[in-house]
Design an enzyme around this catalytic site. Structure first.
Site, mmCIF file in Angstrom:
data_model
loop_
_atom_site.group_PDB
_atom_site.id
_atom_site.type_symbol
_atom_site.label_atom_id
_atom_site.label_comp_id
_atom_site.label_asym_id
_atom_site.label_seq_id
_atom_site.Cartn_x
_atom_site.Cartn_y
_atom_site.Cartn_z
ATOM 1 N N HIS A 56 31.089 39.359 37.548
ATOM 2 C CA HIS A 56 29.851 38.525 38.234
ATOM 3 C C HIS A 56 28.575 39.182 38.377
ATOM 4 O O HIS A 56 28.882 40.359 39.043
ATOM 5 C CB HIS A 56 30.604 38.169 39.473
ATOM 6 C CG HIS A 56 31.770 37.235 39.563
ATOM 7 N ND1 HIS A 56 31.590 35.709 39.259
ATOM 8 C CD2 HIS A 56 33.204 37.408 39.445
ATOM 9 C CE1 HIS A 56 32.779 35.174 39.128
ATOM 10 N NE2 HIS A 56 33.783 36.304 39.437
ATOM 11 N N ASN A 88 29.021 31.328 38.270
ATOM 12 C CA ASN A 88 28.721 31.138 39.473
ATOM 13 C C ASN A 88 27.616 31.708 40.246
ATOM 14 O O ASN A 88 27.781 32.229 41.158
ATOM 15 C CB ASN A 88 30.089 31.216 40.305
ATOM 16 C CG ASN A 88 30.597 32.584 40.491
ATOM 17 O OD1 ASN A 88 30.217 33.678 39.839
ATOM 18 N ND2 ASN A 88 31.350 32.978 41.522
ATOM 19 N N ASN A 275 40.057 36.748 45.683
ATOM 20 C CA ASN A 275 41.028 35.613 44.962
ATOM 21 C C ASN A 275 41.226 35.942 43.716
ATOM 22 O O ASN A 275 40.227 36.227 42.882
ATOM 23 C CB ASN A 275 39.872 34.190 45.104
ATOM 24 C CG ASN A 275 40.184 33.655 46.407
ATOM 25 O OD1 ASN A 275 41.249 33.849 47.176
ATOM 26 N ND2 ASN A 275 39.090 32.821 46.721
ATOM 27 N N ASP A 302 36.841 41.203 36.901
ATOM 28 C CA ASP A 302 36.311 40.278 38.080
ATOM 29 C C ASP A 302 35.525 41.050 38.948
ATOM 30 O O ASP A 302 35.484 40.845 40.136
ATOM 31 C CB ASP A 302 37.665 39.691 38.747
ATOM 32 C CG ASP A 302 37.498 38.415 39.861
ATOM 33 O OD1 ASP A 302 36.166 38.162 39.511
ATOM 34 O OD2 ASP A 302 38.249 38.284 40.390
HETATM 35 C C1 NCD Z 1 34.689 36.054 42.855
HETATM 36 C C2 NCD Z 1 33.314 35.877 43.179
HETATM 37 O O1 NCD Z 1 32.894 36.579 44.227
HETATM 38 O O2 NCD Z 1 32.362 35.318 42.491
HETATM 39 N N1 NCD Z 1 35.500 36.281 43.971
HETATM 40 C C3 NCD Z 1 36.749 36.659 43.824
HETATM 41 O O3 NCD Z 1 37.344 36.862 44.968
HETATM 42 N N2 NCD Z 1 37.615 36.999 42.686
HETATM 43 C C4 NCD Z 1 35.100 34.578 42.094
HETATM 44 C C5 NCD Z 1 36.259 34.818 41.360
HETATM 45 O O4 NCD Z 1 36.341 35.530 40.384
HETATM 46 O O5 NCD Z 1 37.482 33.881 41.503
HETATM 47 ZN ZN ZN Z 2 38.293 33.454 39.856
#
Ligand code: NCD
Ligand code: ZN
Length: 425
Positions: A56, A88, A275, A302
């Site tokens: 992200h 996102n 998550n 992630d």
């Molecule tokens: C992620 C995010 O912050 O964009 N958050 C997370 O807890 N992993 C979204 C995701 O990967 O599900």
């Molecule tokens: Zn995710």
């Protein structure tokens, strides 16, 4: 174009080699020009540049948490030469123009290759398919589609998405959490501990129920499914079953689900809110075993930067997510290599070859050999250090490894023949 001569490196198979790079490609060391920049790699491993299946970057929209420049610098410092930038953002990457914007920023400001991930549904709302075909046909060449952060809960929409991407060899990456099985405040692994702490629980089966549904949809559609951030023993079992049936499914494990457990929530530190949630040892062990035996194909960080104003809240209100790019290799080494669960050649498969194949990134995950694109990371297998979140390249500082002694292996990273990171410089 710059040229490099890397002397005395050890490859993942244990052989020793001098490596030369000219114009972004590996060449015969005898052809290295006189003025080539020299790097002494005596005692270091040279591995293909790492590829992240799940990053992200927060640009556009939340540049106070991360930008394409800062996030890809964190990637380079972690040994990565390519990341898949999740959709996102704000605006969401759900059109060809939005995907091209991210790809273009990556080309201009990135310290590694940036492959945009397209949203499955418009605005991540889970109601209507996004412009999947136009994103695939665009100059961004999107191959991975995901509403990550949200689960596509409508099975008919999921079926349509899997069917739609088939002609252009796309893959649907699912964030597996059935929100209908948990209350709105769910924020911890459902266990005796979540009850004692008074935190709403995510039962483990909220994940595996979606995985079980989706692998069967993938079989029905003969299409490619990717299971994001596998965190439970039950999910592992379902994926193992699906692979045995020949279903086209790949899966990723995060560094944090390999190392960290739910007991870290004891003090309500929201750095550890993520998550899917951190789990218990039986789940952690199952994920480790699956990564070793290939049931889980790859590591995806992630990497999820969040600004302090989104983390400094009561546990149930803070945003979920934690950093990962800079420590990923160190964590995987400590959990998988230093314990004898995995060898270096397998680590290269899980952290470079498989994620490149997943995203159909032709220039990445390639062997270190003459004529191949010069993407590599130089690794000191014995270096360790205490992680200091203040030293990270990410703008956000939600680093779950802060204060931990971990392998600190990345000495230099080379992307397309350019040194994107070198320790001490
Ligand atoms: C992620 C995010 O912050 O964009 N958050 C997370 O807890 N992993 C979204 C995701 O990967 O599900
Ligand atoms: Zn995710």
């Amino acid at each position: 174009m710059s040229s490099l001569l890397i002397t005395g490196a050890t490859l993942a198979d244990g052989t020793h080699a001098d490596l030369a790079v000219v114009d972004g490609l590996f060449v015969d060391p005898a052809e290295a020009p006189q003025g080539a920049t020299r790097i002494d790699a005596d005692g270091l491993l040279a591995l293909p540049g790492l590829v992240d299946s799940h990053t992200h970057l927060r640009e556009p929209g939340r540049e106070d948490a991360e930008t394409i420049a800062s996030g890809t610098l964190a990637a380079a410092r972690g040994g990565y030469t390519c990341v898949h930038a999740m959709a996102n953002t704000d605006p969401v990457t759900d059109t060809a123009e939005a995907a091209e914007f991210v790809a273009d920023l990556g080309r201009r400001q990135g310290h590694c290759e940036v492959r945009p991930v397209g949203a499955i549904t418009k605005g991540l709302a889970g109601e209507e398919l996004a412009e999947l075909g136009l994103m695939a046909k665009s100059s961004a060449g999107v191959r991975v589609f995901s509403d990550d952060g949200r689960c596509v809960s409508d099975p008919l929409l999921m079926r349509r998405a899997l069917t739609y991407v088939l002609p252009f060899d796309g893959v649907i990456a699912q964030h597996n959490q059935d929100a209908r099985l948990a209350g709105p405040g769910a924020c911890a692994h459902e266990s005796e501990l979540s009850g004692r702490l008074g935190l709403g629980g995510w039962p483990a089966v909220a994940e595996s129920i979606i995985v079980a549904r989706d692998v069967q949809l993938a079989e029905l559609c003969k299409s490619r499914l990717h299971v994001c951030h596998v965190s439970t023993a039950e999910s592992v079992e379902v994926i193992r079953w699906a692979k045995k049936r020949g279903i086209r499914v790949t899966a990723e494990a995060t560094p944090h689900h390999l190392l960290l457990d739910t007991s870290l929530l004891e003090h309500y530190d929201t750095t550890f809110k993520v998550n899917p949630p951190l789990r218990t040892n039986e789940h952690i062990e199952a994920v480790r075993e699956a990564l070793a035996d290939g049931t889980i194909d790859m590591v995806g960080t992630d990497h999820a930067p969040h600004a302090p104003q989104d983390k400094d809240h009561p546990f149930d209100v803070a945003l979920p997510g934690m950093l990962g790019l800079e420590q990923a290799l160190g964590v995987v080494m400590d959990v998988m290599i230093n314990t004898g669960r995995m060898d270096w050649a397998t680590l290269v498969q899980r952290m470079s070859v498989a994620p490149a194949a997943y995203g159909r990134v032709a220039s990445q995950g390639r062997p270190i050999a003459v004529g191949e694109p010069a993407n590599l990371v130089l690794v000191d297998p014995s270096a360790r250090g205490v992680v200091d979140r203040a030293q990270g390249a990410s703008i956000a500082k939600n680093n779950p490894y802060h204060g931990r002694n971990l392998p600190d292996p990345v000495i230099a990273t080379v992307w397309a023949g350019r040194v994107t990171y070198q320790r001490g410089t």
